[in-house]
Design a protein around this motif. Structure first.
Motif, mmCIF file in Angstrom:
data_model
loop_
_atom_site.group_PDB
_atom_site.id
_atom_site.type_symbol
_atom_site.label_atom_id
_atom_site.label_comp_id
_atom_site.label_asym_id
_atom_site.label_seq_id
_atom_site.Cartn_x
_atom_site.Cartn_y
_atom_site.Cartn_z
ATOM 1 N N GLU A 92 2.227 6.723 -6.740
ATOM 2 C CA GLU A 92 1.202 7.674 -7.181
ATOM 3 C C GLU A 92 1.680 9.111 -7.002
ATOM 4 N N ARG A 93 2.342 9.379 -5.878
ATOM 5 C CA ARG A 93 2.854 10.725 -5.628
ATOM 6 C C ARG A 93 3.906 11.147 -6.653
ATOM 7 N N SER A 94 4.668 10.177 -7.146
ATOM 8 C CA SER A 94 5.800 10.506 -8.012
ATOM 9 C C SER A 94 5.557 10.152 -9.474
ATOM 10 N N GLY A 95 4.348 9.742 -9.804
ATOM 11 C CA GLY A 95 4.022 9.443 -11.190
ATOM 12 C C GLY A 95 4.690 8.200 -11.726
ATOM 13 N N ARG A 96 4.917 7.214 -10.875
ATOM 14 C CA ARG A 96 5.565 5.980 -11.293
ATOM 15 C C ARG A 96 4.583 4.814 -11.257
ATOM 16 N N LYS A 97 4.977 3.699 -11.857
ATOM 17 C CA LYS A 97 4.166 2.494 -11.847
ATOM 18 C C LYS A 97 4.657 1.557 -10.740
ATOM 19 N N PRO A 98 3.761 1.069 -9.888
ATOM 20 C CA PRO A 98 4.193 0.167 -8.805
ATOM 21 C C PRO A 98 4.953 -1.052 -9.303
ATOM 22 N N GLU A 99 4.626 -1.517 -10.497
ATOM 23 C CA GLU A 99 5.313 -2.715 -11.001
ATOM 24 C C GLU A 99 6.770 -2.447 -11.356
ATOM 25 N N VAL A 128 8.797 -1.086 -9.237
ATOM 26 C CA VAL A 128 9.511 -1.125 -7.950
ATOM 27 C C VAL A 128 9.527 -2.564 -7.442
ATOM 28 N N ASN A 129 10.714 -3.100 -7.249
ATOM 29 C CA ASN A 129 10.875 -4.477 -6.781
ATOM 30 C C ASN A 129 11.261 -4.493 -5.307
ATOM 31 N N VAL A 130 10.654 -5.381 -4.565
ATOM 32 C CA VAL A 130 10.915 -5.508 -3.130
ATOM 33 C C VAL A 130 11.839 -6.693 -2.871
ATOM 34 N N ILE A 131 12.933 -6.427 -2.164
ATOM 35 C CA ILE A 131 13.814 -7.488 -1.681
ATOM 36 C C ILE A 131 13.523 -7.684 -0.199
ATOM 37 N N ALA A 132 13.083 -8.870 0.156
ATOM 38 C CA ALA A 132 12.849 -9.196 1.568
ATOM 39 C C ALA A 132 14.191 -9.562 2.198
ATOM 40 N N ARG A 162 0.840 -1.208 0.000
ATOM 41 C CA ARG A 162 0.000 0.000 0.000
ATOM 42 C C ARG A 162 0.875 1.258 0.000
ATOM 43 N N ARG A 163 1.930 1.240 0.795
ATOM 44 C CA ARG A 163 2.809 2.405 0.878
ATOM 45 C C ARG A 163 3.630 2.586 -0.407
ATOM 46 N N ILE A 164 4.006 1.476 -1.023
ATOM 47 C CA ILE A 164 4.691 1.567 -2.317
ATOM 48 C C ILE A 164 3.765 2.176 -3.361
ATOM 49 N N ASP A 165 2.529 1.702 -3.388
ATOM 50 C CA ASP A 165 1.554 2.231 -4.349
ATOM 51 C C ASP A 165 1.366 3.732 -4.157
ATOM 52 N N ALA A 166 1.286 4.159 -2.898
ATOM 53 C CA ALA A 166 1.074 5.583 -2.615
ATOM 54 C C ALA A 166 2.285 6.405 -3.040
#
Length: 238
Positions: A21-28, A30-34, A14-18
């Protein structure tokens, strides 16, 4: 708020999506490394079972039991397999252990290390995507090249067949206010863009590995393509 692993994963997304959205980027994009270095084998397995496919460790001896349990004999990746990222400082004498098990190296910071990776990768016949670690903040406690040293390293490894520089990595200072990290992340993005414009690279640098639990939203707003999340995502044990 749901404090389970499932709930934390959803909240991080949810925070990545937000931030996107603020920066005009696509969530896909951004990759998350656990980052599983502070959790048990059982928790790492649970993270994988919950769908986290990119897993990060910074010490080979700590990572090996997790790698053996989750990855088996391959580090090639795919929908059903873990993709391992080595995110810590890599000693040259550990390269023989790491290459072939970790798909991505986020901490290439010197020519001697690149040469060792190239030699081992050639023996195994594998391509190794690498982020070059840059000490943008100038902190003595941080690893990485000085920004002005980056062009020389990029030129030196252009002839390598197996080391593939795909982007840059940095670690920002810990700040109580995440906004204070913005200049560091912005500087890394600008440095990447400058290298693409001024160094005759074999392929453009596209990746930015930056942002951790405390500041990943700011990093995303500044262009991060990989965020390295430990405590906020998989927790911390012990």
């Amino acid at each position: 708020m749901d404090s389970s692993l499932t709930g934390r994963i959803a909240e991080v997304q949810r925070r990545i999506d937000a931030a996107c959205e603020r920066s005009g980027r696509k969530p896909e994009d951004v990759n998350v490394i656990a980052v599983t270095k502070y959790v048990s084998l059982a928790t790492a397995v649970q993270a994988f079972d919950e769908g986290l496919r990119h897993l990060g460790e910074n010490r080979f001896q700590d990572a090996l039991p997790k790698w053996e349990a989750i990855s088996g004999e391959t580090a090639e990746g795919g929908d059903g397999q873990a993709i391992w990222h080595f995110i810590g400082s890599l000693q040259t004498n550990k390269v023989k252990d790491v290459i072939g098990k970790f798909t991505y190296i986020h901490s290439l910071d010197r020519l001697s290390l690149a040469q060792a990776i190239e030699k081992r990768a050639a023996q195994l016949g594998v391509q190794v995507p690498c982020m070059i670690q840059v000490n943008v903040s100038g902190e003595d406690s941080k690893h990485g090249l000085e920004p002005e040293q980056l062009p020389e390293l990029l030129e030196a490894i252009k002839s390598f067949q197996y080391v593939q520089p795909v982007g840059l990595m940095t670690m920002a200072p810990y700040e109580a206010e995440a906004e204070q990290t913005r200049p560091v992340f912005r500087a890394l993005r600008e440095l990447r863009d400058k290298m693409n414009a001024t160094v005759a690279l074999n392929a453009p640098l596209t990746e930015l590995s930056m942002g951790m639990s405390n500041d990943f939203e700011v990093a995303i707003e500044e262009g991060a393509t990989w965020v390295r999340l430990g405590t906020i995502l998989v927790g911390k044990e012990g």
